[in-house]
Design a protein around this motif. Sequence first.
Motif, PDB file in Angstrom:
ATOM      1  N   LYS A  42      33.874  33.527  38.791  1.00  0.00           N
ATOM      2  CA  LYS A  42      33.671  34.971  38.740  1.00  0.00           C
ATOM      3  C   LYS A  42      34.682  35.697  39.633  1.00  0.00           C
ATOM      4  N   GLU A  98      37.563  38.530  38.461  1.00  0.00           N
ATOM      5  CA  GLU A  98      37.666  39.855  39.073  1.00  0.00           C
ATOM      6  C   GLU A  98      39.021  40.063  39.734  1.00  0.00           C
ATOM      7  N   LYS A 126      41.784  42.986  38.821  1.00  0.00           N
ATOM      8  CA  LYS A 126      42.267  43.850  39.896  1.00  0.00           C
ATOM      9  C   LYS A 126      43.788  43.759  40.034  1.00  0.00           C
TER      10      LYS A 126
END
Length: 597
Positions: A441, A445, A449
């Motif tokens: 996870k 992310e 980003k």
Amino acid sequence: MDSLFAKADAIQPLGKKRKVSYSKKPRDAAATDRTLHSIAKHTSVPKSFSKLPDAESSYSHIANKKLRSELNRHTAQASRAKALLEDAEMLLADEAGKIEVEGELERTWRVGQDEIAQGAGQEAAKGRREWKLDGGPYRSRYTRNGRHLAIAGRTGHVATFDWLTGTLHSELQLQETCRDITFLHDQSHYAVAQKKYVFIYDKDGVELHCLKSHIEPTRLEFLPYHWLLASIGNSGYLKYQDTSTGQLLVEHRTKLGACTAMAQNQHNAVIHLGHQNGCVTLWTPNLPHPAVQLLAHMGPVLSVSVDPSQGGRYMATAGRDGTVKVWDCRNWKGAVRDWTLRSGSDVELEWSAKGALAVASGGGVNIYTRPSIQTPMHTKAPPPLYLTHPITNRPLTSVRFAPFQDVLTIGHSAGLSSIIVPGAGEPNFDSAEADPFENKKARREKEVKALLDKIQPDMITLDPELVGSLAPPSKLTTTPAGDQKSAQLPFARLSRLERLKVSGKADVTEENSDDEVDDNGKKVSREERERRKQRGKGKSLKRYLRKQRKNVIDPAAVAIRKKLDKQREEKLQARMAAKSGDEPKKPSALDRFKRAP
């Protein structure tokens, strides 16, 4: 018997509970714990784990209970922070941990890897490994978090795995020459420089893309903040491929032939190339020519590396002439330090995160540390040696420091060897930048980003602080002629005619013929004449008809052109005759025997 039972209180009514009495004196567990007594004599608990002493209350004279409790709480927190700060100063030393010898006659390079592995901790000793493989010689590359390793053999053996746990991600037998390998934004994708093109694979080894614009690549570099894959090959073209959009951003012709030495400056994303004529060039995507070009060696440049510990300030180069040079990127007047190697074979260089320089040549690897390699020296004596490790399997084709680890991986003909280099790695990592313990996870992310924070390639410059700064005022300013009321303008913003006037190169005849008189006796400026001349020529229908007539051959137009050319030639001959002062001679039959001038 009844009296005995009654004294023992064995028979009780069902509605009453049995009373159990406890001693008010607390039981001292430490007095009966024999293990604690055996260990306490030889151990001590750190202050950060023990109960810190609370500050003595010095606010008993304050009548307000709420204010008194608040002041006592702040005082207790300040005393605890002071005690923890003393522990931090003791544990986090300013100097990086390196090998220290006891006597003046002892040397650190005499310490072997077996002694280092025995003296290091159990977790650090795992860095000493040997991979015996048959597809060599091998080149290796780590991810940014130092967790995953990718290897590529010259004969086509490619593999990616987690080197800490030994988990294999993918293994391929490509059956063709592989010259280099690199991870992309993370361990889920990697690029391989194969015999003819660059191929991109995913974590499972499935081929995703074939970059046919990168022909015969020799070295690869990935710019993580710009999502650019840079390659250099035998054709001498430096090419940038945007991995987020898939388009070929730009390609630069170096004009210096095939290149086998390539490195990137992690501080400003500038690509350093070493060429066969001994030159080192620095490239950015927004410049068609090298930003810096210097003659570093008297022979071909074999390896280039940039120091990441001090913001890309120092660069190390190695050449076929058997010398290693350290350059200061702020001043290119000369090498800061240079020395000659004993062996004349291929050389590989690599800087660590803490400024240690690894030099692989011949049959071993030598590691030098700062500040000795950055201290100017007039002689060509090598700097003091920190560590050395002999390797019998030649040639040595790659050296890579593992990020956040004191581990150096050497690629050679028989596989790979990992040695422990104390003090070479950065001990503290930023989990938002590169996290060795990130899960699935967190990786997703982070990828999203990074795409949102992608930097445009136009912002790559030698000085990254230039972006966002104000432009300095121009030193050369002038006032346009005939406009005394306007403010002074920079020379570069003036028109071409005004620049010629300022420099004194303007044609006076053109200046006098700028203004003409129309039928009404009024002066007409050049701008007005140009505006009248262009009137009606911008119509779409006329542009269409003009394009249609472009390729049409009209006999009348051809005849008119011939007539105009003949008249122009006659005028030219008459002008030449007038200048010479002679009358034109009549042609005769003997003119054919004259020699051409």
